[in-house]
Design an enzyme around this catalytic site. Sequence first.
Site, PDB file in Angstrom:
ATOM      1  N   SER A   1     -30.736  54.110  48.591  1.00  0.00           N
ATOM      2  CA  SER A   1     -29.759  55.167  48.363  1.00  0.00           C
ATOM      3  C   SER A   1     -28.874  54.853  47.147  1.00  0.00           C
ATOM      4  O   SER A   1     -29.385  54.714  46.043  1.00  0.00           O
ATOM      5  CB  SER A   1     -28.937  55.394  49.636  1.00  0.00           C
ATOM      6  OG  SER A   1     -28.206  56.596  49.562  1.00  0.00           O
TER       7      SER A   1
ATOM      8  N   ASP B   1     -35.630  63.491  54.835  1.00  0.00           N
ATOM      9  CA  ASP B   1     -34.315  62.997  54.424  1.00  0.00           C
ATOM     10  C   ASP B   1     -33.386  64.182  54.167  1.00  0.00           C
ATOM     11  O   ASP B   1     -33.688  65.036  53.324  1.00  0.00           O
ATOM     12  CB  ASP B   1     -34.475  62.166  53.143  1.00  0.00           C
ATOM     13  CG  ASP B   1     -33.222  61.399  52.761  1.00  0.00           C
ATOM     14  OD1 ASP B   1     -32.115  61.938  52.904  1.00  0.00           O
ATOM     15  OD2 ASP B   1     -33.364  60.248  52.289  1.00  0.00           O
TER      16      ASP B   1
ATOM     17  N   HIS C   1     -33.277  59.132  56.236  1.00  0.00           N
ATOM     18  CA  HIS C   1     -32.551  58.276  55.285  1.00  0.00           C
ATOM     19  C   HIS C   1     -32.103  56.958  55.923  1.00  0.00           C
ATOM     20  O   HIS C   1     -31.390  56.190  55.300  1.00  0.00           O
ATOM     21  CB  HIS C   1     -31.321  59.048  54.781  1.00  0.00           C
ATOM     22  CG  HIS C   1     -30.744  58.532  53.502  1.00  0.00           C
ATOM     23  ND1 HIS C   1     -31.362  58.679  52.279  1.00  0.00           N
ATOM     24  CD2 HIS C   1     -29.584  57.864  53.243  1.00  0.00           C
ATOM     25  CE1 HIS C   1     -30.623  58.144  51.323  1.00  0.00           C
ATOM     26  NE2 HIS C   1     -29.538  57.633  51.880  1.00  0.00           N
TER      27      HIS C   1
END
Length: 305
Positions: free
Chosen positions: A166, A245, A278
């Site tokens: 991320s 995600d 995620h």
Amino acid sequence: MTERNAVPLPIQDVTPTTDALECIEAHASAGGSYRRYRHASKALGCDMTFGIFLPPQAADTPCPVVWWLSGLTCTDENFMQKAGAHRVAAERGVILICPDTSPRDTGIESDDDPLYLGAGAGFYLNATQAPWQAHYRMFDYVTEELPELIRQNFPVAERCSIMGHSMGGLGALVCGLRLRDRYCAISAFAPMAHPSSAPWGQAAFGAYLGNDPTLWLDYDPCVLVQEELSPADAIPILIDQGDADPYLDEQLCAEDFRDACLSANYPLTLRYQAGYDHSYFFVASFIEEHLHHHADALFKEDGTF
């Protein structure tokens, strides 16, 4: 008769507590040693923590390093505890190092700060705007100060690579692309791949770097990957992205980075993983393949580096 497995190799001789480093946690893991350290950072003007996993091979010889950069709201602990990376790192003989994601307790963060700003949100850049510029210099910290501290205190080889998740995937891409002579490989899980065009990236860059978008370009992978280079200087990049995600389209912009790499003829492996989100469940599901990606780049066919 009860049989016991061999005790993990003690690595006390290479995990110091010195004037520069205070060991605050230690665990045997996967035949090696996982430690957490605290130290005073000059670059950030505060105390920082980092985690390091030393494989059993480190007791006898320096080992190459894989750096991990974590994402928003994380600390140095998330990856080490949740990713399940130690076993493969021990098999391949690589050291894992995970810094914290931002300065802490600087006195400038507020409980009202959004999740993309302040503690846990260093974005791996050098801030230039008040009040952040005094402490938020994470690019210098993860590429200069902390690597030098590691070299002085641990049995690390010169060869290293970098990966992240991320916001940390953004950091890995930025560090790897800006310092192409340093890292042997780059990989990322669900990186913020085009922060200049994404709401969280724009907000963080505006606060840390100012409102002129041209000042953001040094920290945007879609721009950095287009810099002219010879094919021999291209570092292999592996990205895994979950297609479930929730941040995929608005914040992560994987397709923008794919298009930038295609335009620059830069080698990229971008894989969409069906059904994955995620979370660290996603990271843990594919971390083994990423570590092999790095180890294959760090080691020669004969096992040397």
